[in-house]
Design a protein around this motif. Structure first.
Motif, PDB file in Angstrom:
ATOM      1  N   ASP A 134      38.024  35.500  35.910  1.00  0.00           N
ATOM      2  CA  ASP A 134      38.239  36.196  34.642  1.00  0.00           C
ATOM      3  C   ASP A 134      37.756  37.644  34.710  1.00  0.00           C
ATOM      4  O   ASP A 134      38.295  38.510  34.027  1.00  0.00           O
ATOM      5  CB  ASP A 134      37.506  35.476  33.501  1.00  0.00           C
ATOM      6  CG  ASP A 134      38.028  34.066  33.286  1.00  0.00           C
ATOM      7  OD1 ASP A 134      39.241  33.841  33.492  1.00  0.00           O
ATOM      8  OD2 ASP A 134      37.217  33.193  32.930  1.00  0.00           O
ATOM      9  N   THR A 135      36.745  37.889  35.517  1.00  0.00           N
ATOM     10  CA  THR A 135      36.120  39.210  35.587  1.00  0.00           C
ATOM     11  C   THR A 135      36.833  40.158  36.544  1.00  0.00           C
ATOM     12  O   THR A 135      37.003  41.334  36.239  1.00  0.00           O
ATOM     13  CB  THR A 135      34.650  39.065  36.020  1.00  0.00           C
ATOM     14  OG1 THR A 135      33.979  38.206  35.095  1.00  0.00           O
ATOM     15  CG2 THR A 135      33.943  40.419  36.061  1.00  0.00           C
ATOM     16  N   PHE A 136      37.252  39.640  37.703  1.00  0.00           N
ATOM     17  CA  PHE A 136      37.707  40.515  38.781  1.00  0.00           C
ATOM     18  C   PHE A 136      39.222  40.529  38.937  1.00  0.00           C
ATOM     19  O   PHE A 136      39.895  39.522  38.745  1.00  0.00           O
ATOM     20  CB  PHE A 136      37.030  40.108  40.105  1.00  0.00           C
ATOM     21  CG  PHE A 136      35.558  40.361  40.071  1.00  0.00           C
ATOM     22  CD1 PHE A 136      35.047  41.622  40.329  1.00  0.00           C
ATOM     23  CD2 PHE A 136      34.682  39.347  39.706  1.00  0.00           C
ATOM     24  CE1 PHE A 136      33.687  41.872  40.243  1.00  0.00           C
ATOM     25  CE2 PHE A 136      33.315  39.588  39.626  1.00  0.00           C
ATOM     26  CZ  PHE A 136      32.818  40.853  39.892  1.00  0.00           C
ATOM     27  N   ASP A 137      39.729  41.723  39.305  1.00  0.00           N
ATOM     28  CA  ASP A 137      41.159  41.928  39.536  1.00  0.00           C
ATOM     29  C   ASP A 137      41.555  41.585  40.971  1.00  0.00           C
ATOM     30  O   ASP A 137      42.664  41.146  41.237  1.00  0.00           O
ATOM     31  CB  ASP A 137      41.524  43.392  39.257  1.00  0.00           C
ATOM     32  CG  ASP A 137      41.129  43.811  37.864  1.00  0.00           C
ATOM     33  OD1 ASP A 137      41.652  43.218  36.902  1.00  0.00           O
ATOM     34  OD2 ASP A 137      40.273  44.718  37.713  1.00  0.00           O
ATOM     35  N   TYR A 138      40.630  41.850  41.912  1.00  0.00           N
ATOM     36  CA  TYR A 138      40.867  41.613  43.330  1.00  0.00           C
ATOM     37  C   TYR A 138      39.654  40.886  43.899  1.00  0.00           C
ATOM     38  O   TYR A 138      38.509  41.278  43.634  1.00  0.00           O
ATOM     39  CB  TYR A 138      41.037  42.931  44.096  1.00  0.00           C
ATOM     40  CG  TYR A 138      42.188  43.767  43.612  1.00  0.00           C
ATOM     41  CD1 TYR A 138      43.482  43.558  44.096  1.00  0.00           C
ATOM     42  CD2 TYR A 138      41.992  44.779  42.676  1.00  0.00           C
ATOM     43  CE1 TYR A 138      44.541  44.335  43.647  1.00  0.00           C
ATOM     44  CE2 TYR A 138      43.042  45.556  42.221  1.00  0.00           C
ATOM     45  CZ  TYR A 138      44.314  45.332  42.712  1.00  0.00           C
ATOM     46  OH  TYR A 138      45.353  46.094  42.261  1.00  0.00           O
ATOM     47  N   LYS A 185      44.840  36.594  43.057  1.00  0.00           N
ATOM     48  CA  LYS A 185      43.795  37.622  43.152  1.00  0.00           C
ATOM     49  C   LYS A 185      43.056  37.580  44.484  1.00  0.00           C
ATOM     50  O   LYS A 185      42.352  38.521  44.825  1.00  0.00           O
ATOM     51  CB  LYS A 185      42.769  37.435  42.021  1.00  0.00           C
ATOM     52  CG  LYS A 185      43.315  37.721  40.649  1.00  0.00           C
ATOM     53  CD  LYS A 185      42.238  37.524  39.601  1.00  0.00           C
ATOM     54  CE  LYS A 185      42.799  37.852  38.217  1.00  0.00           C
ATOM     55  NZ  LYS A 185      41.725  37.890  37.206  1.00  0.00           N
ATOM     56  N   VAL A 186      43.207  36.483  45.227  1.00  0.00           N
ATOM     57  CA  VAL A 186      42.396  36.247  46.423  1.00  0.00           C
ATOM     58  C   VAL A 186      43.170  36.612  47.693  1.00  0.00           C
ATOM     59  O   VAL A 186      44.327  36.219  47.861  1.00  0.00           O
ATOM     60  CB  VAL A 186      41.949  34.772  46.498  1.00  0.00           C
ATOM     61  CG1 VAL A 186      40.968  34.569  47.646  1.00  0.00           C
ATOM     62  CG2 VAL A 186      41.348  34.312  45.178  1.00  0.00           C
ATOM     63  N   GLU A 187      42.498  37.348  48.577  1.00  0.00           N
ATOM     64  CA  GLU A 187      43.119  37.758  49.833  1.00  0.00           C
ATOM     65  C   GLU A 187      42.062  37.802  50.931  1.00  0.00           C
ATOM     66  O   GLU A 187      40.897  38.103  50.669  1.00  0.00           O
ATOM     67  CB  GLU A 187      43.740  39.155  49.655  1.00  0.00           C
ATOM     68  CG  GLU A 187      44.515  39.646  50.842  1.00  0.00           C
ATOM     69  CD  GLU A 187      45.268  40.948  50.579  1.00  0.00           C
ATOM     70  OE1 GLU A 187      45.929  41.413  51.520  1.00  0.00           O
ATOM     71  OE2 GLU A 187      45.191  41.487  49.474  1.00  0.00           O
TER      72      GLU A 187
END
Length: 149
Positions: free
Chosen positions: A75-79, A103-105
Motif C-alpha cells: 500500500d505504501t510503495f510504488d516500486y 510492483k515487485v521486480e
C-alpha cells in the motif's frame, strides 16, 4: 511522491546499501526505504561491512534500522526491488492481487533484463563481497534514478 522499497533477507547487508545508494541519486521528491523478508535483525543497524563500504563511497547508512517486509508495504510503495529470487518469492507470496505483484521486480533485471540474476548475499564472505555488491547495486540504482527522473 514516488516511493521505492529495497528488499533482501535480513535488511542489514544488501537492501540498506541499495537504499543509501538510491537516496544519493534522487531528489527529496522520492522516499526510499528498505526491509527484510525475515525478522532476524529488526531494529538493528546495517552490517558493519555494509556501513564501511557505503562510507568508502561517501554514503552514510549507519542510522538505518532493520525492519521486516509486510503486506502493508504494497500500500505504501510504488516500486519494490528484491535482491534475489528467494526474497522475490517471499514478497510475491504476500501479494494480495495483481497490482501488488506488478510492483515487485528483481533489481538486477534492470541491468540484465529478464535474467533474474541474484545480488549475492555478502554476509558470509569477506570485504570484497560487499564491494562487489555495492558495484552491482550502484549500476542498478543508476538505471532506477534515470527512469524516475
Amino acid at each position: 511522491m514516488t516511493k521505492i522499497l529495497m528488499v533482501c533477507l535480513g535488511n542489514i547487508c544488501r537492501s540498506p546499501l541499495a537504499e543509501g545508494i538510491l537516496k544519493s541519486k534522487l531528489s527529496n521528491n522520492f522516499l526510499v526505504d528498505s526491509a527484510g523478508t525475515a525478522n532476524y535483525h529488526t531494529g538493528s543497524q546495517p552490517d558493519p561491512r555494509s556501513i564501511a563500504v557505503a562510507r568508502k563511497h561517501g554514503l552514510e547508512i549507519s542510522h538505518l534500522k532493520g525492519r521486516q517486509f509486510t503486506a502493508n508495504d504494497f500500500d505504501t510503495f510504488d516500486y519494490i526491488y528484491a535482491m534475489d529470487q528467494s526474497n522475490y518469492l517471499n514478497v510475491i507470496r504476500l501479494a494480495r492481487n495483481e497490482d501488488d505483484r506488478n510492483k515487485v521486480e528483481m533489481i538486477l533485471n534492470l541491468v540484465h533484463p529478464n535474467q533474474d540474476y541474484d545480488v549475492p548475499d555478502p554476509y558470509y564472505g569477506g570485504d570484497q563481497g560487499f564491494e562487489n555488491v555495492y558495484q552491482m547495486l550502484d549500476e542498478a540504482c543508476d538505471i532506477i534514478a534515470e527512469r524516475l527522473s
